[in-house]
Design a protein around this motif. Structure first.
Motif, PDB file in Angstrom:
ATOM      1  N   ARG A 253      30.928  49.128   7.622  1.00 44.78           N
ATOM      2  CA  ARG A 253      29.726  50.309   7.460  1.00 44.78           C
ATOM      3  C   ARG A 253      30.948  51.894   6.760  1.00 44.78           C
ATOM      4  NH1 ARG A 253      24.681  49.017   9.025  1.00 44.78           N
ATOM      5  NH2 ARG A 253      24.085  51.069   7.693  1.00 44.78           N
TER       6      ARG A 253
ATOM      7  N   ASP B 229      37.404  38.313   6.578  1.00 45.76           N
ATOM      8  CA  ASP B 229      35.438  37.658   8.022  1.00 45.76           C
ATOM      9  C   ASP B 229      36.228  36.447   8.644  1.00 45.76           C
ATOM     10  OD1 ASP B 229      33.409  37.547   8.700  1.00 45.76           O
ATOM     11  OD2 ASP B 229      33.468  34.902   7.600  1.00 45.76           O
TER      12      ASP B 229
ATOM     13  N   GLY C 152      30.412  43.112   3.335  1.00 48.56           N
ATOM     14  CA  GLY C 152      28.841  44.462   3.948  1.00 48.56           C
ATOM     15  C   GLY C 152      28.941  44.435   5.027  1.00 48.56           C
ATOM     16  N   VAL C 153      29.531  43.839   5.691  1.00 47.48           N
ATOM     17  CA  VAL C 153      29.954  43.901   7.849  1.00 47.48           C
ATOM     18  C   VAL C 153      30.626  45.463   7.923  1.00 47.48           C
ATOM     19  CG1 VAL C 153      29.404  42.027   8.294  1.00 47.48           C
ATOM     20  CG2 VAL C 153      31.412  42.987   7.828  1.00 47.48           C
TER      21      VAL C 153
ATOM     22  N   THR D 293      26.218  39.790  10.646  1.00 53.49           N
ATOM     23  CA  THR D 293      25.689  39.686  10.139  1.00 53.49           C
ATOM     24  C   THR D 293      23.831  38.984  10.728  1.00 53.49           C
ATOM     25  OG1 THR D 293      26.460  36.870  10.433  1.00 53.49           O
ATOM     26  CG2 THR D 293      27.636  38.500   8.286  1.00 53.49           C
ATOM     27  N   TYR D 294      23.912  38.344  11.863  1.00 51.96           N
ATOM     28  CA  TYR D 294      22.897  38.547  12.759  1.00 51.96           C
ATOM     29  C   TYR D 294      23.083  38.574  14.339  1.00 51.96           C
ATOM     30  CZ  TYR D 294      24.974  33.542  14.371  1.00 51.96           C
ATOM     31  OH  TYR D 294      25.970  33.087  13.991  1.00 51.96           O
TER      32      TYR D 294
ATOM     33  N   TRP E  56      23.961  42.645   0.873  1.00 53.56           N
ATOM     34  CA  TRP E  56      24.847  43.635   0.942  1.00 53.56           C
ATOM     35  C   TRP E  56      25.658  42.372   0.006  1.00 53.56           C
ATOM     36  CZ3 TRP E  56      24.463  46.315   6.257  1.00 53.56           C
ATOM     37  CH2 TRP E  56      22.955  47.097   6.384  1.00 53.56           C
TER      38      TRP E  56
ATOM     39  N   THR F 132      28.404  46.038  10.908  1.00 51.22           N
ATOM     40  CA  THR F 132      27.238  45.438  11.686  1.00 51.22           C
ATOM     41  C   THR F 132      27.285  44.074  11.268  1.00 51.22           C
ATOM     42  OG1 THR F 132      25.930  47.039  10.832  1.00 51.22           O
ATOM     43  CG2 THR F 132      24.858  45.321  10.522  1.00 51.22           C
TER      44      THR F 132
ATOM     45  N   TRP G 286      22.154  43.905   8.639  1.00 54.79           N
ATOM     46  CA  TRP G 286      22.807  43.701   7.397  1.00 54.79           C
ATOM     47  C   TRP G 286      21.834  42.827   7.119  1.00 54.79           C
ATOM     48  CZ3 TRP G 286      24.408  38.687   6.116  1.00 54.79           C
ATOM     49  CH2 TRP G 286      25.031  38.459   5.329  1.00 54.79           C
ATOM     50  N   SER G 287      22.054  42.849   5.749  1.00 52.88           N
ATOM     51  CA  SER G 287      21.032  42.200   4.668  1.00 52.88           C
ATOM     52  C   SER G 287      22.491  41.226   3.773  1.00 52.88           C
ATOM     53  CB  SER G 287      20.590  42.711   3.921  1.00 52.88           C
ATOM     54  OG  SER G 287      19.688  42.265   3.126  1.00 52.88           O
ATOM     55  N   SER G 288      22.192  39.865   3.813  1.00 48.66           N
ATOM     56  CA  SER G 288      23.231  39.830   2.535  1.00 48.66           C
ATOM     57  C   SER G 288      22.995  40.142   1.434  1.00 48.66           C
ATOM     58  CB  SER G 288      22.235  37.869   2.549  1.00 48.66           C
ATOM     59  OG  SER G 288      21.244  37.596   2.034  1.00 48.66           O
TER      60      SER G 288
END
Length: 166
Positions: free
Chosen positions: A33, A18, A30-31, A49-50, A89, A47, A85-87
């Motif tokens: 996929r 990252d 988790g981004v 993160t925001y 993940w 994905t 995305w969700s934290s």
């Protein structure tokens, strides 16, 4: 043959870091996929993160560069927005890497669904990654990146960043 190519490409993509939190790979964050092969093209799906995450272009470029360098000449990066995305993940290895780097990992993400409008401050109680104390105080809702908040431990007095629950 396609499965072998896909597996090799996935191994390469899973090692890309990252750009904002280099202690994490895109896979641990988790981004990342999926990695697939379609008609000879390696397709990596990510994905954000925001919405509006400024690191997305760098993530894309880093994936393409690393995959090209590993012998995959045709690469496409797709942005997948659903589900968002969700934290949650972030992998356990990723959470440990955050802690080891002095950052507080996010707690459970808020439940999905209708969200009531609340203009007050977000209440969190992150533990200090240095001493473990939960006697912490918010210094700034935004830190070096919009996805982190800045806190200070009132026991050891050290500042630390907290990755926000999303």
């Amino acid at each position: 043959m396609v499965n072998d190519v896909r597996e090799r490409a996935a191994e390469v993509a899973e090692q890309v870091r990252d750009p904002e939190m280099p202690m994490l790979t895109l896979a641990d964050l988790g981004v990342l996929r999926d990695v697939d092969v379609e008609d000879g093209v390696v397709v990596a799906s990510i994905t954000p993160t925001y919405t509006g995450c400024p690191a997305m272009a760098t993530m894309r470029d880093d994936l393409v560069h690393r995959l090209n360098g590993a012998g995959f000449p045709r690469v496409e990066v797709r942005v997948v927005l659903d589900p968002p995305w969700s934290s949650d993940w972030i992998s356990e290895r990723g959470r440990a890497a955050l802690h080891d780097a002095g950052l507080s990992a996010p707690g459970p993400a808020p439940q999905c669904g209708p969200v009531g409008l609340n203009l007050g401050p977000t209440r969190r109680a992150p533990a200090c990654p240095r001493c473990g104390s939960t006697a912490t105080r918010l210094t700034s809702e935004f830190s070096a990146t919009a996805c982190k908040a800045l806190y200070r431990c009132t026991d050891c007095l050290e500042p630390f960043e907290h990755v926000k629950e999303i």
